[in-house]
Design a protein around this motif. Structure first.
Motif, PDB file in Angstrom:
ATOM      1  N   GLY A 195       0.822  -1.023  -0.099  1.00  0.00           N
ATOM      2  CA  GLY A 195      -0.025  -0.047  -0.020  1.00  0.00           C
ATOM      3  C   GLY A 195       0.861   1.240   0.079  1.00  0.00           C
ATOM      4  N   GLU A 196       1.758   1.263   0.804  1.00  0.00           N
ATOM      5  CA  GLU A 196       2.818   2.414   0.930  1.00  0.00           C
ATOM      6  C   GLU A 196       3.479   2.562  -0.445  1.00  0.00           C
ATOM      7  OE1 GLU A 196       3.944   2.548   5.507  1.00  0.00           O
ATOM      8  OE2 GLU A 196       5.051   1.220   4.309  1.00  0.00           O
ATOM      9  N   GLY A 197       3.916   1.447  -1.328  1.00  0.00           N
ATOM     10  CA  GLY A 197       4.719   1.409  -2.544  1.00  0.00           C
ATOM     11  C   GLY A 197       3.778   1.985  -3.327  1.00  0.00           C
ATOM     12  N   PHE A 198       2.449   1.487  -3.523  1.00  0.00           N
ATOM     13  CA  PHE A 198       1.487   2.035  -4.313  1.00  0.00           C
ATOM     14  C   PHE A 198       1.241   3.426  -4.413  1.00  0.00           C
ATOM     15  CE2 PHE A 198      -2.827   2.967  -6.217  1.00  0.00           C
ATOM     16  CZ  PHE A 198      -2.673   2.289  -7.410  1.00  0.00           C
ATOM     17  N   TYR A 199       1.080   3.955  -3.056  1.00  0.00           N
ATOM     18  CA  TYR A 199       0.637   5.440  -2.617  1.00  0.00           C
ATOM     19  C   TYR A 199       1.816   6.203  -3.174  1.00  0.00           C
ATOM     20  CZ  TYR A 199       0.834   9.352   0.287  1.00  0.00           C
ATOM     21  OH  TYR A 199       0.744  10.901   0.810  1.00  0.00           O
ATOM     22  N   PHE A 200       3.106   5.655  -3.138  1.00  0.00           N
ATOM     23  CA  PHE A 200       4.361   6.616  -3.617  1.00  0.00           C
ATOM     24  C   PHE A 200       4.308   6.509  -5.038  1.00  0.00           C
ATOM     25  CE2 PHE A 200       8.312   5.890  -5.582  1.00  0.00           C
ATOM     26  CZ  PHE A 200       8.795   7.085  -5.400  1.00  0.00           C
ATOM     27  N   THR A 201       3.954   5.397  -5.650  1.00  0.00           N
ATOM     28  CA  THR A 201       3.887   5.493  -7.014  1.00  0.00           C
ATOM     29  C   THR A 201       2.774   6.470  -7.666  1.00  0.00           C
ATOM     30  OG1 THR A 201       4.527   3.179  -7.171  1.00  0.00           O
ATOM     31  CG2 THR A 201       3.470   3.937  -8.921  1.00  0.00           C
ATOM     32  N   PHE A 202       1.448   6.420  -7.114  1.00  0.00           N
ATOM     33  CA  PHE A 202       0.725   7.186  -7.713  1.00  0.00           C
ATOM     34  C   PHE A 202       0.630   8.837  -7.300  1.00  0.00           C
ATOM     35  CE2 PHE A 202      -3.413   9.776  -7.454  1.00  0.00           C
ATOM     36  CZ  PHE A 202      -3.835   9.321  -8.450  1.00  0.00           C
ATOM     37  N   PHE A 238       4.466  14.727  -2.672  1.00  0.00           N
ATOM     38  CA  PHE A 238       4.595  15.282  -1.246  1.00  0.00           C
ATOM     39  C   PHE A 238       6.033  15.060  -0.518  1.00  0.00           C
ATOM     40  CE2 PHE A 238      -0.258  13.983  -1.159  1.00  0.00           C
ATOM     41  CZ  PHE A 238      -0.719  15.321  -1.236  1.00  0.00           C
ATOM     42  N   GLY A 239       6.635  14.050  -0.674  1.00  0.00           N
ATOM     43  CA  GLY A 239       7.664  13.774  -0.195  1.00  0.00           C
ATOM     44  C   GLY A 239       7.997  12.903   0.918  1.00  0.00           C
ATOM     45  N   ASP A 240       6.728  12.562   1.465  1.00  0.00           N
ATOM     46  CA  ASP A 240       6.735  11.608   2.705  1.00  0.00           C
ATOM     47  C   ASP A 240       7.241  10.460   2.507  1.00  0.00           C
ATOM     48  OD1 ASP A 240       4.572  11.290   1.101  1.00  0.00           O
ATOM     49  OD2 ASP A 240       3.151  11.065   2.609  1.00  0.00           O
ATOM     50  N   TYR A 241       7.182   9.869   1.201  1.00  0.00           N
ATOM     51  CA  TYR A 241       8.003   8.597   0.591  1.00  0.00           C
ATOM     52  C   TYR A 241       8.702   8.950  -0.674  1.00  0.00           C
ATOM     53  CZ  TYR A 241       4.860   6.077   3.822  1.00  0.00           C
ATOM     54  OH  TYR A 241       4.307   5.578   5.008  1.00  0.00           O
ATOM     55  N   VAL A 242      10.089   8.721  -0.367  1.00  0.00           N
ATOM     56  CA  VAL A 242      11.043   8.722  -1.425  1.00  0.00           C
ATOM     57  C   VAL A 242      11.999   7.699  -1.601  1.00  0.00           C
ATOM     58  CG1 VAL A 242      12.701  10.363  -2.643  1.00  0.00           C
ATOM     59  CG2 VAL A 242      10.902  11.421  -1.057  1.00  0.00           C
ATOM     60  N   VAL A 243      12.247   7.088  -2.825  1.00  0.00           N
ATOM     61  CA  VAL A 243      13.102   5.955  -2.725  1.00  0.00           C
ATOM     62  C   VAL A 243      14.508   6.318  -2.516  1.00  0.00           C
ATOM     63  CG1 VAL A 243      11.256   4.735  -4.303  1.00  0.00           C
ATOM     64  CG2 VAL A 243      13.424   6.296  -5.472  1.00  0.00           C
ATOM     65  N   GLY A 244      15.159   5.553  -2.062  1.00  0.00           N
ATOM     66  CA  GLY A 244      16.749   5.612  -2.029  1.00  0.00           C
ATOM     67  C   GLY A 244      17.161   6.580  -0.810  1.00  0.00           C
ATOM     68  N   THR A 245      16.363   6.966  -0.004  1.00  0.00           N
ATOM     69  CA  THR A 245      16.850   7.820   1.078  1.00  0.00           C
ATOM     70  C   THR A 245      16.962   7.432   2.664  1.00  0.00           C
ATOM     71  OG1 THR A 245      14.181   8.080   1.590  1.00  0.00           O
ATOM     72  CG2 THR A 245      15.341   9.853  -0.057  1.00  0.00           C
TER      73      THR A 245
END
Length: 290
Positions: A201-208, A216-223
């Motif tokens: 769910g978090e991954g799909f949220y980041f994707t969309f 938003f920046g609340d989820y960012v890959v590679g951080t």
């Protein structure tokens, strides 16, 4: 007896869209306030209690000193430095991360977790965005045309099998949508969930949130400083963003056309009013040519 006469009020397509748009914003604001305000209040209280407990356990610190240290942490975070860990954390400005940042600039995603801190970097970012955003739009438009051409080829190939044109169009669009959804909306969240330790769910949220350019920046890959990423991880994520944006833009355009077509079918008057609104502008163009 007084006679009551029903008067038909003609509402233009522009007026209807304006009302729908602002009504949608008002409804969204109300729902977000209901869902998030109480949680925000609880988080504020929890944070204040944690500060009080910290001061109680470490009596050598006073309130102003703690507030000053919190401000140092906030300043570091705003400049892209993760306060957790130590100085050996991976750089936010290696080539892969810089490539990912450049992609967020030209696509106007702008997560907000990282930004230039030097004056020269900020000036370059302004001019880079001024040139890069139109270039990115032109690239996405051309990529969308290529996808449309392939979709047309798919339809022509299916016509030879299924004689009904409308059925073929529906099947082709459905196949295009399902394939793109798997490539850009289903498989990437699975990969991000595996690499980042998120739920699906978090991954799909980041994707969309990324592909809709909300960012938003609340989820960012590679951080995550506690993880070891491959060197091209964020670069590959940037390339995925570019191609997924082209597919999503085409899908949204198709959806908007379908909605408009459905409204015209159910309310034929809207099409006529829209044509009437376009007549004056076309007449002005003809007059200017004379």
């Amino acid at each position: 007896m007084a006679r009551f006469q029903l008067v038909r009020v003609k509402v233009s397509w522009t007026t209807l869209l304006t009302l729908a748009h602002f009504t949608y914003l008002l409804v969204g604001a109300t729902i977000f306030q209901i869902l998030e305000r109480e949680a925000e209040s609880k988080n504020r209280i929890h944070f204040q209690l944690e500060k009080l407990n910290f001061l109680a356990n470490y009596t050598c610190l006073d309130g102003p000193a703690l507030e000053e240290f919190v401000q140092v942490i906030l300043d570091a975070w705003e400049k892209g430095v993760n306060p957790s860990g130590n100085s050996t954390n991976p750089s936010n400005w290696d080539f892969s991360s810089s490539f990912f940042f450049a992609g967020t600039v030209v696509t106007t995603i702008g997560y907000g977790n990282l930004s230039p801190s030097t004056v020269s970097g900020q000036v370059f970012c302004v001019f880079y965005a001024l040139c890069g955003i139109p270039l990115n739009l032109a690239f996405l438009k051309q990529l969308g045309k290529c996808l449309t051409i392939h979709l047309g080829r798919l339809e022509r190939g299916m016509v030879s099998v299924v004689p009904h044109k409308q059925t073929v169009e529906a099947l082709a669009v459905s196949l295009f949508f399902i394939t793109g959804s798997l490539l850009f909306l289903v498989i990437p969240p699975l990969l991000f969930s595996y690499v980042e330790g998120w739920t699906f769910g978090e991954g799909f949220y980041f994707t969309f949130i990324t592909l809709s350019t909300i960012g938003f920046g609340d989820y960012v890959v590679g951080t995550d400083p506690g993880k070891q990423y491959i060197s091209l991880y964020r670069s590959l994520a940037g390339i995925w963003i570019i191609f997924a944006l082209a597919w999503l833009a085409l899908i949204l355009n198709m959806g908007a056309r379908i909605m408009e077509h459905a409204i015209v079918l159910t309310h034929p008057g809207f099409k006529k009013q829209e044509d009437d609104e376009n007549v004056p502008s076309s007449n002005l163009e003809d007059t200017s040519k004379i």
